[in-house]
Design a protein around this motif. Structure first.
Motif, PDB file in Angstrom:
ATOM      1  N   PRO A 356       0.814  -1.226   0.000  1.00  0.00           N
ATOM      2  CA  PRO A 356       0.000   0.000   0.000  1.00  0.00           C
ATOM      3  C   PRO A 356       0.844   1.270   0.000  1.00  0.00           C
ATOM      4  O   PRO A 356       2.038   1.257   0.339  1.00  0.00           O
ATOM      5  N   THR A 357       0.203   2.370  -0.360  1.00  0.00           N
ATOM      6  CA  THR A 357       0.868   3.678  -0.329  1.00  0.00           C
ATOM      7  C   THR A 357       1.017   4.190   1.096  1.00  0.00           C
ATOM      8  O   THR A 357       1.808   5.096   1.363  1.00  0.00           O
ATOM      9  N   GLY A 358       0.258   3.647   2.006  1.00  0.00           N
ATOM     10  CA  GLY A 358       0.298   4.013   3.413  1.00  0.00           C
ATOM     11  C   GLY A 358      -0.698   3.161   4.170  1.00  0.00           C
ATOM     12  O   GLY A 358      -1.533   2.468   3.559  1.00  0.00           O
ATOM     13  N   MET A 359      -0.607   3.209   5.502  1.00  0.00           N
ATOM     14  CA  MET A 359      -1.462   2.367   6.336  1.00  0.00           C
ATOM     15  C   MET A 359      -1.900   3.130   7.570  1.00  0.00           C
ATOM     16  O   MET A 359      -1.108   3.854   8.173  1.00  0.00           O
ATOM     17  N   ILE A 360      -3.138   2.909   7.946  1.00  0.00           N
ATOM     18  CA  ILE A 360      -3.631   3.375   9.250  1.00  0.00           C
ATOM     19  C   ILE A 360      -4.322   2.201   9.916  1.00  0.00           C
ATOM     20  O   ILE A 360      -5.167   1.544   9.312  1.00  0.00           O
ATOM     21  N   ASN A 361      -3.929   1.920  11.157  1.00  0.00           N
ATOM     22  CA  ASN A 361      -4.650   0.888  11.911  1.00  0.00           C
ATOM     23  C   ASN A 361      -5.414   1.524  13.060  1.00  0.00           C
ATOM     24  O   ASN A 361      -5.037   2.581  13.582  1.00  0.00           O
ATOM     25  N   LEU A 362      -6.534   0.891  13.407  1.00  0.00           N
ATOM     26  CA  LEU A 362      -7.372   1.365  14.507  1.00  0.00           C
ATOM     27  C   LEU A 362      -7.612   0.229  15.473  1.00  0.00           C
ATOM     28  O   LEU A 362      -7.837  -0.921  15.072  1.00  0.00           O
ATOM     29  N   ALA A 363      -7.594   0.562  16.769  1.00  0.00           N
ATOM     30  CA  ALA A 363      -7.806  -0.471  17.776  1.00  0.00           C
ATOM     31  C   ALA A 363      -8.213   0.164  19.104  1.00  0.00           C
ATOM     32  O   ALA A 363      -7.705   1.219  19.481  1.00  0.00           O
ATOM     33  N   THR A 364      -9.128  -0.509  19.787  1.00  0.00           N
ATOM     34  CA  THR A 364      -9.379  -0.195  21.202  1.00  0.00           C
ATOM     35  C   THR A 364      -8.264  -0.903  21.966  1.00  0.00           C
ATOM     36  O   THR A 364      -8.460  -1.954  22.556  1.00  0.00           O
ATOM     37  N   LEU A 365      -7.079  -0.310  21.956  1.00  0.00           N
ATOM     38  CA  LEU A 365      -5.884  -1.072  22.310  1.00  0.00           C
ATOM     39  C   LEU A 365      -5.507  -1.006  23.778  1.00  0.00           C
ATOM     40  O   LEU A 365      -5.157  -2.031  24.365  1.00  0.00           O
ATOM     41  N   THR A 366      -5.563   0.181  24.406  1.00  0.00           N
ATOM     42  CA  THR A 366      -5.040   0.276  25.773  1.00  0.00           C
ATOM     43  C   THR A 366      -5.932   1.131  26.665  1.00  0.00           C
ATOM     44  O   THR A 366      -6.472   2.151  26.227  1.00  0.00           O
ATOM     45  N   GLY A 367      -6.032   0.721  27.916  1.00  0.00           N
ATOM     46  CA  GLY A 367      -6.644   1.588  28.920  1.00  0.00           C
ATOM     47  C   GLY A 367      -5.767   2.788  29.198  1.00  0.00           C
ATOM     48  O   GLY A 367      -6.252   3.833  29.644  1.00  0.00           O
ATOM     49  N   ALA A 368      -4.472   2.664  28.921  1.00  0.00           N
ATOM     50  CA  ALA A 368      -3.535   3.747  29.205  1.00  0.00           C
ATOM     51  C   ALA A 368      -3.856   5.004  28.404  1.00  0.00           C
ATOM     52  O   ALA A 368      -3.625   6.122  28.871  1.00  0.00           O
ATOM     53  N   ILE A 369      -4.406   4.841  27.201  1.00  0.00           N
ATOM     54  CA  ILE A 369      -4.722   6.031  26.405  1.00  0.00           C
ATOM     55  C   ILE A 369      -5.891   6.782  27.020  1.00  0.00           C
ATOM     56  O   ILE A 369      -5.991   8.013  26.886  1.00  0.00           O
ATOM     57  N   ILE A 370      -6.774   6.078  27.731  1.00  0.00           N
ATOM     58  CA  ILE A 370      -7.884   6.759  28.412  1.00  0.00           C
ATOM     59  C   ILE A 370      -7.343   7.557  29.590  1.00  0.00           C
ATOM     60  O   ILE A 370      -7.781   8.690  29.855  1.00  0.00           O
ATOM     61  N   VAL A 371      -6.367   7.005  30.300  1.00  0.00           N
ATOM     62  CA  VAL A 371      -5.719   7.739  31.390  1.00  0.00           C
ATOM     63  C   VAL A 371      -5.068   9.011  30.855  1.00  0.00           C
ATOM     64  O   VAL A 371      -5.136  10.079  31.472  1.00  0.00           O
ATOM     65  N   ALA A 372      -4.451   8.908  29.679  1.00  0.00           N
ATOM     66  CA  ALA A 372      -3.736  10.050  29.110  1.00  0.00           C
ATOM     67  C   ALA A 372      -4.662  11.099  28.528  1.00  0.00           C
ATOM     68  O   ALA A 372      -4.462  12.304  28.737  1.00  0.00           O
ATOM     69  N   LEU A 373      -5.695  10.664  27.787  1.00  0.00           N
ATOM     70  CA  LEU A 373      -6.489  11.601  26.989  1.00  0.00           C
ATOM     71  C   LEU A 373      -7.969  11.617  27.332  1.00  0.00           C
ATOM     72  O   LEU A 373      -8.725  12.407  26.766  1.00  0.00           O
ATOM     73  N   GLY A 374      -8.416  10.741  28.232  1.00  0.00           N
ATOM     74  CA  GLY A 374      -9.833  10.687  28.550  1.00  0.00           C
ATOM     75  C   GLY A 374     -10.640  10.194  27.365  1.00  0.00           C
ATOM     76  O   GLY A 374     -10.170   9.371  26.571  1.00  0.00           O
ATOM     77  N   HIS A 375     -11.848  10.725  27.245  1.00  0.00           N
ATOM     78  CA  HIS A 375     -12.756  10.282  26.181  1.00  0.00           C
ATOM     79  C   HIS A 375     -12.959  11.343  25.109  1.00  0.00           C
ATOM     80  O   HIS A 375     -13.838  11.208  24.265  1.00  0.00           O
ATOM     81  N   GLU A 376     -12.125  12.378  25.126  1.00  0.00           N
ATOM     82  CA  GLU A 376     -12.280  13.476  24.172  1.00  0.00           C
ATOM     83  C   GLU A 376     -11.460  13.279  22.915  1.00  0.00           C
ATOM     84  O   GLU A 376     -11.806  13.790  21.851  1.00  0.00           O
ATOM     85  N   ASN A 377     -10.334  12.572  23.043  1.00  0.00           N
ATOM     86  CA  ASN A 377      -9.410  12.450  21.921  1.00  0.00           C
ATOM     87  C   ASN A 377      -8.913  11.022  21.760  1.00  0.00           C
ATOM     88  O   ASN A 377      -8.646  10.328  22.750  1.00  0.00           O
ATOM     89  N   THR A 378      -8.755  10.629  20.512  1.00  0.00           N
ATOM     90  CA  THR A 378      -8.067   9.394  20.168  1.00  0.00           C
ATOM     91  C   THR A 378      -6.566   9.662  20.164  1.00  0.00           C
ATOM     92  O   THR A 378      -6.112  10.728  19.745  1.00  0.00           O
ATOM     93  N   GLY A 379      -5.792   8.688  20.630  1.00  0.00           N
ATOM     94  CA  GLY A 379      -4.345   8.807  20.576  1.00  0.00           C
ATOM     95  C   GLY A 379      -3.833   8.454  19.191  1.00  0.00           C
ATOM     96  O   GLY A 379      -4.194   7.421  18.631  1.00  0.00           O
ATOM     97  N   VAL A 380      -2.997   9.322  18.628  1.00  0.00           N
ATOM     98  CA  VAL A 380      -2.452   9.132  17.280  1.00  0.00           C
ATOM     99  C   VAL A 380      -0.943   8.934  17.391  1.00  0.00           C
ATOM    100  O   VAL A 380      -0.233   9.776  17.943  1.00  0.00           O
ATOM    101  N   PHE A 381      -0.459   7.824  16.867  1.00  0.00           N
ATOM    102  CA  PHE A 381       0.967   7.512  16.850  1.00  0.00           C
ATOM    103  C   PHE A 381       1.372   7.319  15.392  1.00  0.00           C
ATOM    104  O   PHE A 381       0.638   6.699  14.619  1.00  0.00           O
ATOM    105  N   SER A 382       2.552   7.820  15.011  1.00  0.00           N
ATOM    106  CA  SER A 382       2.896   7.736  13.591  1.00  0.00           C
ATOM    107  C   SER A 382       4.400   7.770  13.378  1.00  0.00           C
ATOM    108  O   SER A 382       5.151   8.326  14.191  1.00  0.00           O
ATOM    109  N   ASN A 383       4.813   7.184  12.264  1.00  0.00           N
ATOM    110  CA  ASN A 383       6.205   7.251  11.823  1.00  0.00           C
ATOM    111  C   ASN A 383       6.392   8.221  10.672  1.00  0.00           C
ATOM    112  O   ASN A 383       7.489   8.296  10.108  1.00  0.00           O
ATOM    113  N   ASN A 384       5.331   8.960  10.312  1.00  0.00           N
ATOM    114  CA  ASN A 384       5.372   9.791   9.117  1.00  0.00           C
ATOM    115  C   ASN A 384       4.605  11.085   9.354  1.00  0.00           C
ATOM    116  O   ASN A 384       3.382  11.064   9.536  1.00  0.00           O
ATOM    117  N   ASP A 385       5.319  12.200   9.353  1.00  0.00           N
ATOM    118  CA  ASP A 385       4.686  13.478   9.663  1.00  0.00           C
ATOM    119  C   ASP A 385       3.627  13.869   8.640  1.00  0.00           C
ATOM    120  O   ASP A 385       2.573  14.414   8.998  1.00  0.00           O
TER     121      ASP A 385
END
Length: 489
Positions: A356-385
């Motif tokens: 593919p030209t690029g990839m995005i994956n989505l997952a209800t992956l960690t409780g830790a992201i709720i601790v960090a961001l609550g329920h207002e924002n999804t955590g975005v991690f990337s290797n490409n600006d």
């Protein structure tokens, strides 16, 4: 599946306002002249509408908020719903106004007096999104929502503008239905069947069964589901709307239809919410449905790994070592860190097969992201600006909260295993980051990639602007916008 409300657009009929039944929603603004339709209603109600718009209560409303005039004299409607919406307003404000109408919409029907408002199509979209109701498993008589009519200056133009948004709404509803379904209904079999049914929309859908997954070497994914009676599957959905020789963009979703935690079993309290642990796969499915419905001019492939994580005599144990499709060995420290095992194999398969030209994956992956961001924002991690910034821009344009989180080589030290190449769980500190670092091991160096941790945004305990409590469908709007802006010509 749940269907968005059918909204009929018609040219403004001033004479018909007196006999309109149900509720009438009127767009107005404090200090601004009333529209022709509003002036007609004001005359019919002997000035009640103008007095309400001039009141302190109306002036205190924020754009997109509303107030009711119950049983106004002079018209047949049960209520006038006055919405404060300036002529020049933001998209989010127009959708919020529509959502206020959708929240109150009932069996009596609703007439929205939008006339020449520039954001009429966005008002309609907000109305459709908020009128969602998941009642598939409620017994007794179900009320049928009444008709929705929107009076506008140019009905054909607004209908054309609203058509792509209707496709997005249907994709969101599809995602919400999937996430809201109980796990005894949405088994891996049922999930795969619902995706296969989208072939009638023009998607090419393949279902890879366990014997095929074993031949491919997807032992990380298969290990998660080996304690369940429901067989693990990978479903591949392809949409070919762009040039034939152009590589697709890939969307990958975690589809754990129920997550007990496995042998590392979760506490009983709140485990019923783990029916939503397939939320990433649900979003991918909703986006693919949207693309097919609106005939998107792009090539996109959606891949979802469907498993159930159960504690059985055959279940994976803490301390087991599995080999991924890539070839890396993984020491399973915690069987409740299962989503990354599923994604590892599907991410690698997506790259090996589709380039593919690029990839995005989505997952209800960690409780830790709720601790960090609550329920207002999804955590975005990337290797490409470039890809990350394009996604963040799309999410902001659609009003879906997203926040970029850090990654870095220093976190990789926590992934080291005594007996294998890596471990699947690194403890509590920086838990969302180390999960992303784990996934990055299965992304090729030159592959633009984003990981979206939607654990805090996929399902809410209270209403949001565009959804009742429960599944939100977060991500369908943002990803559809990303594909439109970045990949469609």
């Amino acid at each position: 599946m749940s269907q968005p409300l059918a909204i009929q657009f018609q040219t403004t009929d001033l004479e018909g306002l007196a006999s309109a039944k149900g509720r009438i929603a009127v767009l107005a603004d404090a200090g601004a002249p009333l529209s022709p339709g509003a002036r007609r209603l004001d005359r019919l109600t002997k000035g009640a509408l103008a007095r309400a718009v001039a009141s302190d209560a109306f002036a205190k409303l924020k754009p997109g908020e509303g107030m009711d005039l119950a049983y106004p004299a002079g018209i047949a409607a049960d209520a006038l719903h006055l919405l404060r919406l300036p002529k020049r307003c933001e998209v989010a404000q127009a959708r919020k106004a529509g959502a206020a109408v959708g929240r109150a919409h009932g069996a009596g029907g609703t007439l929205v007096l939008a006339e020449s408002h520039a954001r009429a199509a966005e008002v309609a979209f907000g109305l459709a999104m908020r009128a969602y109701d998941f009642n598939a498993h409620k017994s007794g008589e179900k009320s049928t929502p009444g008709p929705v009519t929107m009076m506008v200056a140019n009905a054909e133009a607004i209908a054309r503008a609203a058509a792509p948004m209707a496709a997005v709404a249907e994709g969101v509803f599809f995602t919400r239905d999937l996430v809201n379904e109980p796990a005894n209904i949405l088994t891996t079999h049922d999930f795969a069947a619902r995706l296969a049914a989208m072939q009638e929309l023009g998607l090419h859908v393949e279902i890879l069964e366990e014997d095929q997954l074993m031949k491919l070497g997807m032992r990380a994914l298969l290990g998660v589901g080996q304690g369940s009676e429901s067989p693990s599957k990978v479903v591949v959905m392809q949409w070919h709307g762009g040039p034939k020789d152009e590589a697709p963009f890939a969307l990958v979703g975690k589809g754990v239809v129920f997550d007990t935690g496995g042998i590392s079993i979760k506490p009983a309290g709140g485990m019923e919410d783990m029916t939503m642990d397939m939320g990433g796969a649900g979003v991918v499915a909703g986006v693919m449905r949207t693309l097919a419905l609106r005939k998107a001019k792009a090539n996109v492939v959606g891949l979802v790994g469907l498993v159930e994580n159960m504690p059985d005599g055959r279940a994976q144990r803490p301390g087991d070592v599995v080999r991924s499709m890539k070839g890396d060995t993984i020491e399973v420290i915690n069987t409740d860190a299962e989503g990354r095992l599923v994604l590892a194999d599907v991410l690698w398969y997506a790259q090996e097969r589709f380039k593919p030209t690029g990839m995005i994956n989505l997952a209800t992956l960690t409780g830790a992201i709720i601790v960090a961001l609550g329920h207002e924002n999804t955590g975005v991690f990337s290797n490409n600006d470039d890809l990350c910034n394009a996604f963040l821009k799309a999410a902001a344009a659609e009003g879906e909260g997203a926040w970029r989180m850090p990654m870095g080589d220093a976190y990789d030290a926590k992934l080291k295993s005594r007996v294998a190449d890596i471990v699947n769980s690194c403890g509590r500190d920086a838990g969302a980051v180390t999960a992303a670092q784990f996934l990055a091991r299965f992304v090729k160096p030159d592959m633009p990639w984003c990981h979206l941790d939607i654990a805090g945004t996929a399902l809410l305990k209270s209403d949001s602007t565009l959804a009742p409590k429960g599944a939100t469908g977060w991500g369908v709007m943002a990803l559809d916008r990303l594909i439109r802006d970045k990949f469609e010509r």
